[in-house]
Design an enzyme around this catalytic site. Sequence first.
Site, PDB file in Angstrom:
ATOM      1  N   GLY A 167       1.103  -1.084   0.099  1.00  0.00           N
ATOM      2  CA  GLY A 167      -0.303   0.135  -0.388  1.00  0.00           C
ATOM      3  C   GLY A 167       0.411   1.212   0.236  1.00  0.00           C
ATOM      4  N   LYS A 180       5.404  18.981  -5.774  1.00  0.00           N
ATOM      5  CA  LYS A 180       5.305  19.792  -3.922  1.00  0.00           C
ATOM      6  C   LYS A 180       7.306  20.846  -4.742  1.00  0.00           C
ATOM      7  CE  LYS A 180       4.252  15.334  -2.081  1.00  0.00           C
ATOM      8  NZ  LYS A 180       4.555  14.744  -1.923  1.00  0.00           N
TER       9      LYS A 180
END
Lengths: 436, 436
Positions: free
Chosen positions: A187, A205
């Site tokens: 995950g 970012k």
Amino acid sequence: MKEIGVGLLGFGTVGAGVVEGLQRNGDLIADRCGVRIVLRKIADLDLERDRGVTVDRSILTTDASAVIADPSIDIIIELIGGVGIARDLVIEALKAGKPVVTANKKLLAEYGAELFALADENKVDLKFEASVAGGIPIILALRDGLVANHIPNVYGILNGTCNYILTRMEAEGLPFDEVLQEAQDAGYAEAEPSLDIDGHDAAHKACLLASLAYGFPVPLDAVYVEGIRDISGEDVDYAAGLGYRIKLLAIIKKRGTKVSVRVHPTLVPDGHMIASVNGVFNAVMVSGDIVDDTLYYGKGAGRLPTASAVISDVAAVAQQVSTESSVHLPAFIPEGGNHELQNIEDVECRYYLRFSLMDKPGVIGRVAQVLGDHGISIASLVQPSQQKDDYVPVIMTTHGAREASCNQALKSIEAMSDIVGAKTIRYRIEDFEDPS
Amino acid sequence: MKEIGVGLLGFGTVGAGVVEGLQRNGDLIADRCGVRIVLRKIADLDLERDRGVTVDRSILTTDASAVIADPSIDIIIELIGGVGIARDLVIEALKAGKPVVTANKKLLAEYGAELFALADENKVDLKFEASVAGGIPIILALRDGLVANHIPNVYGILNGTCNYILTRMEAEGLPFDEVLQEAQDAGYAEAEPSLDIDGHDAAHKACLLASLAYGFPVPLDAVYVEGIRDISGEDVDYAAGLGYRIKLLAIIKKRGTKVSVRVHPTLVPDGHMIASVNGVFNAVMVSGDIVDDTLYYGKGAGRLPTASAVISDVAAVAQQVSTESSVHLPAFIPEGGNHELQNIEDVECRYYLRFSLMDKPGVIGRVAQVLGDHGISIASLVQPSQQKDDYVPVIMTTHGAREASCNQALKSIEAMSDIVGAKTIRYRIEDFEDPS
């Protein structure tokens, strides 16, 4: 205690984290802020899915616009993601004079100029702590903590998925594909991983950090991006032998009026703090002309770390709203003077080069000659083994050279088909030299 | 642009740094804050010494009280240091309703309860970013960035002098005394170094961090302190062999209602971020229950890094003053519930023990027996070499044990004069385990 109403748009992973954070620590936050944050409405298209938190059904709605229009709601949290409906709703909220807190880096990187201008026009805040480096209060540090500083350098490990993959490749000697698969199973990586592993998420970012550091909206297409998809275990090992680790690093620099922003696999020296950032953690190193080097480290993603950042923004805005403070500072405050965005071609750095060369005398001399012709001088050279193959790897590191020169040199070397067996592998080296 | 008048008390190293910072970046700071910070007066007893910065002589005065009383001055910066006149002047300023910015950790650690209460009473801010970890915006991170979090742990490398000495001892294999001398020659250590090397400076800072994290003024005498004066190169080497580095670490923990605050030499695992903090740098690792681990790194001392923090406080207060914001939040906001300060005797941790034992069969068994009798179980044991001496070093690490049990066990072992050659060396180990 005064109450400030909050409306949440998007009840996904981070949305549920925000709800959990407010439920668990609501009293503490109220004490610390002198004002109570009350979640009055949550808008999402799916009102049935179990998010692992309990909320009163009466606060759930599918009508996001009604949440924005609700007079009992003072602050809007946008956690829908993407640049479609999220953009429309942020615009709607700002036009309605409601401050917005978002974690949506893609939205701000692509439409920041427009959205921050709209926020300024309406004299409301558009806050985005959660959009860069998750739980790390890096926006706060840059805006307020380092307010006294010009910022010559910002370096960031901004994508936890990539850092996890590179850390595992290095620690376990595993190939990229295998670690990616493992990260997907655990995950840590999306089923469609390209946004992460091709560097785009980190670029979003970096774009925001650069905009903040230099006070103007840096367009996303000015950010040079290279991902980690092609990094081989071989290069990880050779880099280690040279005392370096390979990280996907965002590098933001200002020299004179020139600003460069790039995200690419980078060799960083072993003993450096940035090299010690492992697994899913992020870190941002900010150099200030007054404070010198500072570094901020923490979890860059995940339900609760991201929620921590969202709530910190909400708390700051709630305090402002509760005191009816009329202060609104623009998101990006120009440093004064001109800025010029530098193309990657004009950036100078050191290089790690892995050539595939015919194993016979004189070959290295010919390659070195071409490098020299382009003004590139060799800092180190290793030929790890004489192999049975016709072609052997030769690893060089260079002194500082312009990217354009390096490109030309590599092109000329690749054209020497009588001695060159494969495309040269090229990574950039960052030694974090003092800009002063 | 609106001007906010500032008065500086104390024109020493950091004072001159603040003047330099404001001179160099005053325009930038004004743009970022929407208000101009104007240094109107500087008070110092010595008006002649060259501080390396140029100021108009007319702003210099020896009369600190007149600076506080000056109606054109909105904010007082206290950089005198110590707890004498500095305390009197801070009290005078707060009573006059003027916000105070200070870098004086000793003052706040010893008289914080009184001074913060006075600030609250007069509804003015007493800000102290520069007093902990110099240029690192750690107070900002704790107060605002992590506002959503309960804080189970804070770990800090808070004294640059000690960290420089330990880094050099380790890197160069040099003894403590030699490195201290070198640090003194290089200006990294004071001629009278005990405030630093005996851990008191770090204890002052730990005291402030704990007070901030848990919202009540932690008395300085509740902080357990041990310095680095007795650390030998031998133990640095043995620790390295076990995969640890020795750091002077401040450890602040809250478990249930129990708060413990201590500063002592600590073995930290090699790969940990805290272990990578070298030289004069400081770092603070803060764990939040929502955000998980975060870390803040930078220069903990020095003229300009400290000035960067002072100016960030001044800028924040200036923005508040300029908007005539009536908001004043108390410095320490209780978390709710009771707190109980835990004595070091009740703290549980792992230990590194170096015994000096007679080199003959059965001896280790007797020592292990005593440890076992006190509930201490051994995690590892190394006898590095069989020496010609009668006594040989035996290094053990233990699993978690209460300090009181360890003290008793070591006392019993030292009493076994037939087999024990010297006082046992004992350091604590911190593995940064997850508190959840």
